[in-house]
Each structure stands twice: as structure tokens, then as C-alpha cells.
Design a protein around this motif. Structure first.
Motif, PDB file in Angstrom:
ATOM      1  N   PRO A 162       0.821  -1.223   0.000  1.00 30.92           N
ATOM      2  CA  PRO A 162       0.000   0.000   0.000  1.00 30.92           C
ATOM      3  C   PRO A 162       0.850   1.266   0.000  1.00 30.92           C
ATOM      4  CG  PRO A 162      -0.093  -1.098   2.143  1.00 30.92           C
ATOM      5  CD  PRO A 162       0.555  -2.056   1.183  1.00 30.92           C
ATOM      6  N   TYR A 163       2.012   1.190   0.600  1.00 34.48           N
ATOM      7  CA  TYR A 163       2.922   2.342   0.631  1.00 34.48           C
ATOM      8  C   TYR A 163       3.295   2.772  -0.781  1.00 34.48           C
ATOM      9  CZ  TYR A 163       8.118   3.204   0.720  1.00 34.48           C
ATOM     10  OH  TYR A 163       9.394   3.601   0.495  1.00 34.48           O
ATOM     11  N   THR A 164       3.661   1.815  -1.655  1.00 35.63           N
ATOM     12  CA  THR A 164       4.030   2.195  -3.017  1.00 35.63           C
ATOM     13  C   THR A 164       2.814   2.523  -3.876  1.00 35.63           C
ATOM     14  OG1 THR A 164       4.118  -0.153  -3.637  1.00 35.63           O
ATOM     15  CG2 THR A 164       6.179   0.887  -2.988  1.00 35.63           C
ATOM     16  N   PRO A 221      -0.032   8.630  -6.608  1.00 33.15           N
ATOM     17  CA  PRO A 221      -0.981   9.757  -6.708  1.00 33.15           C
ATOM     18  C   PRO A 221      -0.495  11.000  -5.963  1.00 33.15           C
ATOM     19  CG  PRO A 221      -2.148   7.719  -6.226  1.00 33.15           C
ATOM     20  CD  PRO A 221      -0.686   7.418  -6.086  1.00 33.15           C
ATOM     21  N   LEU A 222       0.120  10.787  -4.784  1.00 31.10           N
ATOM     22  CA  LEU A 222       0.646  11.935  -4.039  1.00 31.10           C
ATOM     23  C   LEU A 222       1.761  12.623  -4.822  1.00 31.10           C
ATOM     24  CD1 LEU A 222       0.893  10.395  -0.433  1.00 31.10           C
ATOM     25  CD2 LEU A 222      -0.843  11.966  -1.288  1.00 31.10           C
ATOM     26  N   VAL A 223       2.637  11.810  -5.381  1.00 36.23           N
ATOM     27  CA  VAL A 223       3.771  12.346  -6.114  1.00 36.23           C
ATOM     28  C   VAL A 223       3.320  13.034  -7.401  1.00 36.23           C
ATOM     29  CG1 VAL A 223       5.844  11.673  -7.382  1.00 36.23           C
ATOM     30  CG2 VAL A 223       5.393  10.715  -5.130  1.00 36.23           C
ATOM     31  N   SER A 235       5.553   6.401   5.048  1.00 35.82           N
ATOM     32  CA  SER A 235       6.592   6.042   4.084  1.00 35.82           C
ATOM     33  C   SER A 235       6.258   6.572   2.700  1.00 35.82           C
ATOM     34  CB  SER A 235       6.768   4.522   4.042  1.00 35.82           C
ATOM     35  OG  SER A 235       7.159   4.013   5.298  1.00 35.82           O
ATOM     36  N   ALA A 236       4.961   6.543   2.349  1.00 40.21           N
ATOM     37  CA  ALA A 236       4.537   7.060   1.039  1.00 40.21           C
ATOM     38  C   ALA A 236       4.825   8.551   0.927  1.00 40.21           C
ATOM     39  CB  ALA A 236       3.046   6.794   0.834  1.00 40.21           C
ATOM     40  N   SER A 265       4.935  -2.033  -8.208  1.00 38.34           N
ATOM     41  CA  SER A 265       4.289  -2.502  -6.988  1.00 38.34           C
ATOM     42  C   SER A 265       3.875  -3.962  -7.121  1.00 38.34           C
ATOM     43  CB  SER A 265       3.065  -1.637  -6.662  1.00 38.34           C
ATOM     44  OG  SER A 265       3.450  -0.295  -6.444  1.00 38.34           O
ATOM     45  N   LEU A 266       3.446  -4.346  -8.311  1.00 40.54           N
ATOM     46  CA  LEU A 266       3.136  -5.753  -8.560  1.00 40.54           C
ATOM     47  C   LEU A 266       4.385  -6.603  -8.368  1.00 40.54           C
ATOM     48  CD1 LEU A 266       1.351  -8.075  -9.550  1.00 40.54           C
ATOM     49  CD2 LEU A 266       1.946  -7.420 -11.901  1.00 40.54           C
TER      50      LEU A 266
END
Length: 528
Positions: free
Chosen positions: A82-84, A89-91, A247-248, A281-282
């Protein structure tokens, strides 16, 4: 074993050769400037940027440490997924704006932006120091990945590790950011190949995924630790959520992440990359499952080094020749991020310490020369961290790094969306957040590693007087303290009419794309 060593050495040397050749790849007229040496001429397109940023974020340490966390603690290790997922979207919102203003004003580091935005050399210095301190243990951890591979192949002594980083130092010094950009193609291709083979081949030899998960559950049921298991429980759910979100928010505050983004040639390249990078992420999810495979295969770490479980798994399950390929993927996976991290840390020193306080009239060539030398010093420091300090302490330092770098979020990330914060408030918030974070980290013990202090980032809420066994990510609480103090400090500064620093940026800078004048994003309307 000799076959593994030969395959590993050949692939490692081929990639190292590519690092030296990279100086002639997409050759610039003159590498004697930070824009060329440190940012690749800001000319990388979608494919190069995708491999560069992906190679920067998904490191050799990721390859060995995430599965090792699942091996030891179970479901908690999946926080990386979930972190990655949340990160991009935030970035997408932040990095496009940072690229735009950096493109217009020739900014090289996040501290450069803070200096231009808030007109405060002190705040920029704090951001630069924070970035350097947070990055140093991260570089050292890339050596942990190589060291785990060398141990598994039976290679003892420090000399091979020193040679590997000497080669890295040499081609980074010569080629700058072009070296990891070129090597990233090979690194990511090897990692994708190894992981896809592993998730198909290894389960077929272990009786399928059902048997793998049953073995993991049986192991965790037999341990007294309350926080492990293949599912989260009431004690670790809050830590899982706050660690993933914290972390995200921290990931793209790291200087090396910013460096990869600023090397892109246009805003559209960044947009496409933020849309495509979740493919990693996958891959990360598949990498994490190697920890459960190691449990099912009965893998034991070498000594107390749990980071060796993945190399041990490959050594046990794969034919020698393919194990050598897998080991090379991990080893090469250390070269790309270590090179970018050392360049980013060197750029911070050169632009925001050397040029700001030591030699304000430095030429582009002098800046590039200093940055090259500092990048060598940074790598030497990373090697010394591994040789002289307990590797487990280096891992704990990296967790501390995430807490530290989060304290630059108000000035860097929020600063991109306006100048409501006063520079004095941001400095006060940084001091408060950093102090609170370090105090909390000091009070976190790790009985497993016998560290009474700085034993991780999971802060027990019972230390705040709450009647609970739950833990929370220390960086999350420290950032909350930072923001509260920054708000109060800003209100106080405005109340006493403290002077604002000059803003060298303009609203139109945040949408400007000199290479594509058709770009007119409404997302930044009314900025500052």
C-alpha cells in the motif's frame, strides 16, 4: 558454487563496463556542470526515466529486506505494497510542480527550491543537511544486499565488497547520472526475469501456494511474538497503516528520488511515469512472497543475518547457473540506487552548503568538480558504515532516515502549493518535529537485536500514557508535531510582523514547460 561466482562476476563486470561507456551515451558537449553530470542534462524521456526512477526506488535492499521482514514477522512486511500504491498519486500532485519551477530556475536539489521559495538560506541548509543525513545509511544498505549475496556464495572477507564499490565510485565519477540511467535497463530486466521465474518455479517445487502459506502460518503460530502472523492483528494494524502512509509521503522527499524526477525532459514524461510506475508494486508483491517461500523451503539465515534468506532460497532452489543470474540481479540492483543516492547527496552539499556558504562565486565547472569529489567521500562513508558498524544498526538507521526526511515535507511539498507558512514557523516546526522524532526513536527498543534504543520505528503508544499495546509509526507523530508548531510559529511571526523572505518564484513557473508551451495545467491556478 564456482558456476554461481563466474556468472555473477561476468554480469557484474559487463554492467560496470556499461557504467564507464555511459559517459559517451547521449553525450553532452560538456559534463562539467551539475545540470549535465548530476541531472543527465535534464534530457531523459519516458522509458529512461521509468527505468531510472524505478531502479532508484526498488533497490537491492528491497530485494532482500522486504522478504526477510515477511520471513520474520509475516503480514506486517506487506506494508510496502500500500505504501508504493499510495505514493504515486501523491507524487503526481507534487513532483510535476517541482519539476516545473526547477526547470525554469535551474534548480538542482529540493533545498534549492526551498531557498528560492522562502528566501531563507537557513531553512535551505536544514533541508540539505536532513537530506544528506537521511541518504547516507540508505547508501550503506545497498552494500547489505551485495554482502548477503557474497556470503551465500561463500565469498568471505571485505575485499570483494570494497572492489565492487570502488568500481561504482569510478564510473559514477566519470559518467554522473548517465551511468545509473543506462545500467537501470539491465538491472530491472534481470530482476523481472528472476522474480517471474521464482514465483512460478519455486512454488511448483514446494507443493503450491497453499502449502507455502500453511508453512508460514505454522511457523508464526509456534512463536510467542504477538505481532507476527500471515494476518494483521489489533496490535499492529495502526502501525501498518501509519507506516505505509508515512513512508509514502517520505519516499519522494529523499534527494535521490527528486534527482531522478528532475532529470526528466518534460512534465509529460513525469505524468506518464507516475501512471506507469505502479507496475513495480506488482513486482514488489511478488518479491515479498519470497519470504514465505523461504519458510516453506526450510531456509535458515547465515548466522543471525536474516537478509541472507532470499539468496539462500535461490541457492537452494535454482540450478547453479540461474542462481548466479539471480545473485547478479541483486548485486546490480545495488549499483543503480547507490550511484543516484551518492550523486544526490553530493549535489545537496555542493549547491546548498559549498556554494551558499563557502564559495558563492563558484562556476559550473567548480560545482561539478566538488560534487564529484563529495560523491566519492559519500561512498567511502557508506563502505565504512558496513565495515565498522553492525549491519543491523545500519538497517535501524535507515528506518530513522524515513522519520528524519519526513520533517522536510512542510517546506518542500507544502511549499509547492503556496507560501502561507512563514520561514520562521517552518524552521521552528523542523526543530520540533526532528526533536520529537529522535526522542521517540531513542525510546524504541528491539529485543531481537538487543538494541535498547533506536531499535526501529514502531513507537509504543503506552509510552504516551495510553492503556494499549498498539504501536504507531514514529515519523507520523513527529510530522504532526512539526506541522502544529509550524502553524503556531507562522501565526506568531505574522502577529509580530516578522519580515517574510523574498520569493524568487512566480505562479506561472509552476506550469511552465519551455519544451511544450501547450501545457497549461489548471491544477496550479492561483498558486502563491
Amino acid at each position: 558454487m564456482s558456476t554461481e561466482i563466474v556468472v555473477f562476476a561476468v554480469l557484474f563486470l559487463v554492467v560496470s563496463g556499461m557504467g564507464f561507456v555511459a559517459a559517451r551515451w547521449r553525450r553532452a558537449n560538456d559534463l562539467a556542470s551539475l545540470h549535465e553530470w548530476g541531472l543527465g542534462g535534464r534530457s531523459f524521456g519516458s522509458w529512461i526515466t521509468w527505468f531510472l526512477v524505478g531502479g532508484d526506488l526498488y533497490t537491492a535492499y528491497t530485494f532482500v529486506a522486504v522478504p526477510a521482514l515477511l520471513f520474520g514477522a509475516g503480514a506486517t512486511g506487506f506494508f510496502a505494497l500500500p505504501y508504493t500504491v499510495v505514493t504515486y498519486p501523491l507524487v503526481f500532485l507534487v513532483m510535476i510542480r517541482l519539476w516545473s519551477v526547477s526547470h525554469v530556475h535551474g534548480l538542482v536539489t529540493p533545498a534549492d527550491f526551498v531557498r528560492a521559495r522562502f528566501g531563507s538560506p537557513t531553512l535551505a541548509l536544514l533541508v540539505a543537511i536532513t537530506g544528506i543525513v537521511a541518504t547516507m545509511p540508505y547508501i550503506a544498505l545497498q552494500l547489505v544486499g551485495i554482502e548477503a549475496v557474497l556470503k551465500t556464495m561463500g565469498v568471505r572477507g571485505d575485499l570483494p565488497l570494497i572492489i565492487a564499490f570502488a568500481i561504482l565510485a569510478a564510473y559514477t565519477y566519470q559518467s554522473g547520472l548517465r551511468a545509473p540511467a543506462l545500467i537501470a535497463f539491465v538491472k530491472d530486466s534481470l530482476i523481472y526475469l528472476v522474480i517471474l521465474v521464482a514465483v512460478i518455479y519455486i512454488p511448483s517445487k514446494l507443493g503450491g501456494w497453499g502449502a507455502i502459506f500453511d508453512a508460514a502460518q505454522a511457523k508464526f503460530d509456534a512463536t510467542p511474538a504477538p505481532g507476527d502472523g500471515i494476518l494483521l492483528n489489533s496490535n499492529n494494524q495502526l502501525q501498518y497503516v501509519t507506516l505505509a502512509l508515512g513512508s509514502a509521503m517520505a519516499l519522494f522527499l529523499y534527494p535521490h528520488s527528486v534527482t531522478g524526477v528532475l532529470a526528466a525532459k518534460s512534465r509529460n514524461v513525469i505524468k506518464r511515469n507516475m501512471s506507469a510506475l505502479p507496475a513495480y508494486s506488482l513486482l514488489l508483491g511478488l518479491i515479498a512472497l519470497l519470504g514465505y517461500m523461504a519458510i516453506a523451503a526450510g531456509i535458515k539465515p547465515i548466522g543471525t543475518d536474516v537478509n541472507t534468506v532470499v539468496p539462500q532460497l535461490f541457492d537452494t532452489m535454482f540450478p547453479d547457473w540461474f542462481a548466479g543470474v539471480a545473485f547478479a540481479a541483486i548485486g546490480i540492483g545495488a549499483l543503480v540506487p547507490a550511484a543516484i543516492m551518492s550523486i544526490a547527496a553530493a549535489n545537496l552539499f555542493t549547491r546548498n552548503i559549498y556554494r551558499e556558504y563557502i564559495r558563492p562565486d563558484a562556476t559550473d565547472a567548480q560545482e561539478a568538480s566538488v560534487s564529484k569529489i563529495v560523491s566519492l567521500v559519500v561512498k567511502v562513508g557508506a563502505v565504512l558504515c558496513i565495515l565498522l558498524i553492525d549491519p543491523q544498526f545500519s538497517i535501524d538507521l535507515q528506518l530513522i532516515g524515513g522519520v528524519i526526511i519526513l520533517q522536510t515535507l512542510p517546506s518542500v511539498a507544502l511549499g509547492l502549493f503556496g507560501r502561507w507558512f512563514h520561514r520562521a514557523g517552518l524552521i521552528a516546526g523542523w526543530v520540533a518535529g526532528m526533536g520529537a522524532g529522535l526522542v521517540m526513536l531513542y525510546n524504541i527498543a528491539n529485543p531481537a537485536t538487543k538494541h535498547a534504543h533506536f531499535g526501529g520505528s514502531a513507537f509504543p503508544l503506552e509510552k504516551l500514557g495510553l492503556d494499549t499495546k498498539m504501536t504507531v509509526y514514529a515519523g507520523f507523530l513527529a510530522l504532526a508535531v512539526n506541522l502544529i508548531v509550524a502553524v503556531l510559529g507562522t501565526l506568531l511571526a505574522r502577529a509580530v510582523k516578522m519580515a517574510e523572505g523574498p520569493d524568487a518564484t512566480r505562479p506561472e513557473d509552476y506550469v511552465a514547460d519551455r519544451e511544450d508551451p501547450r501545457v497549461h495545467d489548471l491544477e496550479v491556478a492561483g498558486s502563491s
